[in-house]
Design a protein around this motif. Structure first.
Motif, PDB file in Angstrom:
ATOM      1  N   UNK A 173      31.356  44.431  27.777  1.00  0.00           N
ATOM      2  CA  UNK A 173      30.150  43.726  28.220  1.00  0.00           C
ATOM      3  C   UNK A 173      30.234  42.219  28.040  1.00  0.00           C
ATOM      4  N   UNK A 174      31.394  41.679  27.753  1.00  0.00           N
ATOM      5  CA  UNK A 174      31.578  40.236  27.700  1.00  0.00           C
ATOM      6  C   UNK A 174      33.039  39.915  28.023  1.00  0.00           C
ATOM      7  N   UNK A 175      33.255  38.723  28.565  1.00  0.00           N
ATOM      8  CA  UNK A 175      34.630  38.353  28.867  1.00  0.00           C
ATOM      9  C   UNK A 175      34.723  37.392  30.027  1.00  0.00           C
ATOM     10  N   UNK A 176      35.945  37.252  30.543  1.00  0.00           N
ATOM     11  CA  UNK A 176      36.283  36.256  31.562  1.00  0.00           C
ATOM     12  C   UNK A 176      36.966  36.925  32.745  1.00  0.00           C
ATOM     13  N   UNK A 177      36.561  36.526  33.946  1.00  0.00           N
ATOM     14  CA  UNK A 177      37.272  36.891  35.173  1.00  0.00           C
ATOM     15  C   UNK A 177      37.920  35.619  35.715  1.00  0.00           C
ATOM     16  N   UNK A 178      39.254  35.609  35.777  1.00  0.00           N
ATOM     17  CA  UNK A 178      40.015  34.467  36.273  1.00  0.00           C
ATOM     18  C   UNK A 178      40.538  34.788  37.662  1.00  0.00           C
ATOM     19  N   UNK A 179      40.186  33.945  38.632  1.00  0.00           N
ATOM     20  CA  UNK A 179      40.649  34.098  40.015  1.00  0.00           C
ATOM     21  C   UNK A 179      41.508  32.893  40.373  1.00  0.00           C
ATOM     22  N   UNK A 180      42.756  33.155  40.729  1.00  0.00           N
ATOM     23  CA  UNK A 180      43.711  32.077  41.008  1.00  0.00           C
ATOM     24  C   UNK A 180      44.545  32.472  42.221  1.00  0.00           C
ATOM     25  N   UNK A 181      43.915  32.594  43.392  1.00  0.00           N
ATOM     26  CA  UNK A 181      44.670  33.029  44.576  1.00  0.00           C
ATOM     27  C   UNK A 181      45.659  31.967  45.036  1.00  0.00           C
ATOM     28  N   UNK A 182      46.683  32.361  45.791  1.00  0.00           N
ATOM     29  CA  UNK A 182      47.731  31.415  46.187  1.00  0.00           C
ATOM     30  C   UNK A 182      47.333  30.472  47.318  1.00  0.00           C
ATOM     31  N   UNK A 183      46.219  30.729  48.002  1.00  0.00           N
ATOM     32  CA  UNK A 183      45.811  29.888  49.125  1.00  0.00           C
ATOM     33  C   UNK A 183      46.924  29.738  50.153  1.00  0.00           C
ATOM     34  N   UNK A 184      47.551  30.867  50.492  1.00  0.00           N
ATOM     35  CA  UNK A 184      48.579  30.846  51.539  1.00  0.00           C
ATOM     36  C   UNK A 184      48.050  31.433  52.844  1.00  0.00           C
ATOM     37  N   UNK A 185      46.830  31.992  52.814  1.00  0.00           N
ATOM     38  CA  UNK A 185      46.236  32.568  54.022  1.00  0.00           C
ATOM     39  C   UNK A 185      44.940  31.841  54.345  1.00  0.00           C
ATOM     40  N   UNK A 186      44.585  31.745  55.630  1.00  0.00           N
ATOM     41  CA  UNK A 186      43.279  31.183  55.976  1.00  0.00           C
ATOM     42  C   UNK A 186      42.152  32.033  55.368  1.00  0.00           C
ATOM     43  N   UNK A 187      41.039  31.379  55.064  1.00  0.00           N
ATOM     44  CA  UNK A 187      39.879  32.101  54.560  1.00  0.00           C
ATOM     45  C   UNK A 187      39.845  32.296  53.066  1.00  0.00           C
ATOM     46  N   UNK A 188      40.786  31.684  52.333  1.00  0.00           N
ATOM     47  CA  UNK A 188      40.842  31.912  50.887  1.00  0.00           C
ATOM     48  C   UNK A 188      39.616  31.334  50.171  1.00  0.00           C
ATOM     49  N   UNK A 189      39.113  30.185  50.607  1.00  0.00           N
ATOM     50  CA  UNK A 189      37.898  29.642  49.994  1.00  0.00           C
ATOM     51  C   UNK A 189      36.726  30.605  50.176  1.00  0.00           C
ATOM     52  N   UNK A 190      36.628  31.208  51.356  1.00  0.00           N
ATOM     53  CA  UNK A 190      35.539  32.149  51.607  1.00  0.00           C
ATOM     54  C   UNK A 190      35.679  33.385  50.738  1.00  0.00           C
ATOM     55  N   UNK A 191      36.910  33.892  50.598  1.00  0.00           N
ATOM     56  CA  UNK A 191      37.122  35.053  49.727  1.00  0.00           C
ATOM     57  C   UNK A 191      36.799  34.712  48.276  1.00  0.00           C
ATOM     58  N   UNK A 192      37.115  33.486  47.872  1.00  0.00           N
ATOM     59  CA  UNK A 192      36.835  33.073  46.499  1.00  0.00           C
ATOM     60  C   UNK A 192      35.327  33.027  46.251  1.00  0.00           C
ATOM     61  N   UNK A 193      34.573  32.447  47.170  1.00  0.00           N
ATOM     62  CA  UNK A 193      33.116  32.398  47.019  1.00  0.00           C
ATOM     63  C   UNK A 193      32.517  33.801  46.997  1.00  0.00           C
TER      64      UNK A 193
END
Length: 275
Positions: free
Chosen positions: A151-171
């Motif tokens: 019930x506590x912790x961190x989610x780290x998202x660090x995509x490679x940004x090699x495909x279009x749409x990565x900002x949208x997937x991140x949001x």
């Protein structure tokens, strides 16, 4: 699945992401209750800086190579962990840094889709019962592996940004976790080549209804060239107390050590969404 982080390990973008990551995980460990970290794009876990890939890029020399002598100030903890992991011969990725900070009761979940990097990750952490490794898509893992039992912790998202749409997937990924696991700290790394995509990302985060979001950004040159990595940022939701002040110190120290005095270099800590 073509991206291989070995070409870029230890560069200035890693220095920003990992110095802030170390502080966040330390902050989680200040409370006695156990926590969990989910790393959605974990990579190989650590990287040989003498490899052909690392030598070809040489990016670490202008990144972690300039920080290894640091023993005081906001970068000291990160620099010490990098040295303890073998730098400058070997650079620790985010899984290795997080694993070094886990207590016996804490857990790390690593997700990696690339077959060779997944295999390296499994081999690296095979003997550590605190660490589990999954070969699956990082975005799918956000739904499958949250909320955490602790019930506590961190989610780290660090995509490679090699495909279009990565900002949208991140949001969208940030929104998915916020709906499923309201109390999670989330940290999302993103590149800054020119300003428009980062600004649109911030606007999307604000429009989604996410609360308590702070962006820490560093750029080493004016971000006007869409073909070049001029800077990067880490957007953090539900940041631990004191994060904004700490991030300012970290970014100022990084600019001082990694900046080359190019026109337009700088940093900023920006509140994207109010608490």
């Amino acid at each position: 699945m073509n991206y291989r982080h070995a070409f870029h390990a230890g560069n200035f973008a890693d220095c920003l992401k990992h110095s802030l990551l170390v502080w966040i995980v330390r902050a989680l460990g200040r409370k006695p209750a156990p926590f969990r970290v989910l790393d959605t794009h974990a990579g190989a876990g650590a990287y040989d800086l003498g490899s052909e890939a690392a030598r070809r890029g040489g990016e670490w020399q202008a990144g972690i190579g300039r920080l290894l002598g640091v023993t005081e100030g906001p970068l000291a903890d990160y620099a010490a962990l990098a040295r303890d992991s073998g730098a400058p011969a070997r650079y620790p990725g985010s899984p290795e840094l997080v694993r070094a900070l886990l207590r016996p009761e804490d857990r790390l979940v690593c997700v990696e889709l690339h077959p060779e990097e997944h295999a390296a990750l499994r081999a690296r952490f095979r003997a550590d019962p605190r660490v589990s490794v999954h070969r699956r898509d990082g975005w799918e893992a956000l739904r499958a592996l949250t909320p955490f039992p602790e019930r506590r912790g961190l989610v780290l998202m660090d995509p490679p940004f090699e495909r279009p749409g990565e900002f949208e997937r991140l949001a969208e990924g940030l929104s998915v976790v916020a709906r499923r696991f309201r109390g999670a700290v989330q940290a999302a790394w993103y590149p800054i080549k020119h300003r428009a995509p980062a600004r649109a990302f911030h606007a999307a985060v604000e429009a989604s209804g996410l609360r308590d979001a702070v962006a820490a950004e560093l750029w080493l040159r004016e971000p006007t060239d869409p073909a070049r990595l001029n800077g990067c940022g880490l957007l953090v939701t539900n940041p631990p107390w004191g994060f904004e002040a700490e991030a300012r110190g970290v970014l100022a120290a990084l600019e001082g050590r990694l900046g080359a005095g190019e026109a337009g270099q700088g940093w900023a800590v920006t509140r994207v969404a109010e608490e």
